[in-house]
Design an enzyme around this catalytic site. Structure first.
Site, short mmCIF file in Angstrom:
data_model
loop_
_atom_site.label_atom_id
_atom_site.label_comp_id
_atom_site.label_asym_id
_atom_site.label_seq_id
_atom_site.Cartn_x
_atom_site.Cartn_y
_atom_site.Cartn_z
N ASP A 1 -9.94 2.41 2.96
CA ASP A 1 -9.97 1.70 4.25
C ASP A 1 -10.71 2.51 5.32
O ASP A 1 -11.46 1.96 6.13
CB ASP A 1 -8.55 1.42 4.74
CG ASP A 1 -7.88 0.30 3.95
OD1 ASP A 1 -8.59 -0.58 3.45
OD2 ASP A 1 -6.64 0.33 3.83
N LYS B 1 0.81 -1.23 0.00
CA LYS B 1 0.00 0.00 0.00
C LYS B 1 0.85 1.28 0.00
O LYS B 1 0.50 2.25 -0.66
CB LYS B 1 -0.94 0.01 1.21
CG LYS B 1 -2.02 -1.04 1.13
CD LYS B 1 -2.97 -0.94 2.31
CE LYS B 1 -3.95 -2.10 2.32
NZ LYS B 1 -4.95 -1.98 3.38
#
Ligand code: ATR
Length: 278
Positions: free
Chosen positions: A102, A66
């Site tokens: 997220d 990420k």
């Protein structure tokens, strides 16, 4: 033409994203595909650069990529910028764009599990100080948390979060018995309690009776932490909801339909979780 997306990770066999997107593709009758792409770190830049020529309209990004993908994509999303992490990619104008879903997934799960949970967030406790904790803290601050106590084994990592998020974040260690006193929310972002990992033991007795307890771990769905919270009569939110909700914006970008998180989707993923030991 069949639109294709994938999840990029290393390893990636554990990822349930293909189940989620595959369900929605069938549900909405879309001519699309969603693959797993196991890409080691040294091949990541090349893989991302060639995403379009490999026939992909976008991708999800998971551990450990990420942060690296944040540096490889064009990032205009303020959430991804604040976290330095990208979990969703899409092609636009010939360029790979990145965002982070997220935080939205975490918040949507709590909104669904207990509407109004954020009405007065005087004190929240976050266990862990990794990438997942960063997303959770960012989301809680967005919803107006007055104080967030970060509990972590390695205090130095927790200190970095305090530097990043400033004065509303306090840090402490696992031995601090006062950490949970008057906390309205407890979030586990560590891997403790996950199948195959060490158990997570927390004495929940200092929590107020109306506290909400949530765990980002969803294998098992009812973690020992959530079981202990239920035994105390506290409201809980399991980790599967975050996984499902964080997938919504990517699917919408790639396939043009905003998908719904339904009980049927949840049951579909749950049946896989219960049949395939990982
Ligand atoms: P993620 O990106 O999923 O948050 P991570 O960055 O590896 O993953 O963070 C894992 C978190 O779980 C960390 O807070 C880690 O604590 P440390 O910072 O002290 O490593 C915590 N964690 C993992 N295993 C642990 C264990 N056995 N005991 C206590 N904390 C643990």
């Amino acid at each position: 033409m069949t639109k294709r997306a994938c999840v990029i990770g290393y390893p990636v066999s554990h990822s349930r994203s293909p189940l989620v997107h595959g369900f929605w593709l069938r549900e909405y009758g879309i001519d699309g595909r969603y693959d797993r792409a196991e890409v080691p770190p040294h091949e990541l830049a090349e893989f991302i650069a060639a995403l379009e020529s490999r026939g992909y309209v976008g991708a999800n990004v998971t551990v450990p990529h990420k942060e690296a993908v944040f540096r490889l994509a064009r990032v205009e999303d303020p959430v991804a910028q604040a976290l330095g992490a990208v979990n969703t990619l899409w092609l636009e104008g010939g360029r790979m764009h990145g965002m982070n879903t997220d935080v939205a997934g975490f918040l949507a799960n709590l909104d669904e599990s207990r509407p109004g949970w954020d009405r007065s967030l005087a004190k929240a406790v976050v266990l862990g100080a990794g990438g997942a904790a960063r997303a959770v803290i960012y989301g809680l601050l967005q919803r107006g948390a007055a104080k967030i106590v970060v509990v972590n084994r390695t205090l130095e990592r927790a200190r970095e979060l305090r530097v990043r998020f400033k004065e509303r974040v306090a840090i402490t260690d696992w031995n601090d018995e006062t950490a949970l006193v008057q906390a309205c929310l407890l979030v586990n972002t560590t891997s403790l309690g996950m199948t195959g990992q060490p158990a997570l033991f927390v004495d929940l007795s200092p929590l107020p009776a109306d506290a909400l307890v949530t765990d980002l771990v969803y294998t098992p769905l009812e973690t020992p932490l959530l079981a202990a919270a239920k035994a105390r009569g506290l409201t809980t939110a399991d980790g599967l909801g975050m996984l499902l909700h964080q997938a919504v914006p990517g699917f919408e970008r790639w396939f043009g339909v905003r998908p719904k998180v339904t009980k049927a989707l949840r049951d579909h993923v749950l049946s896989d979780l219960s049949t395939v030991p990982r």
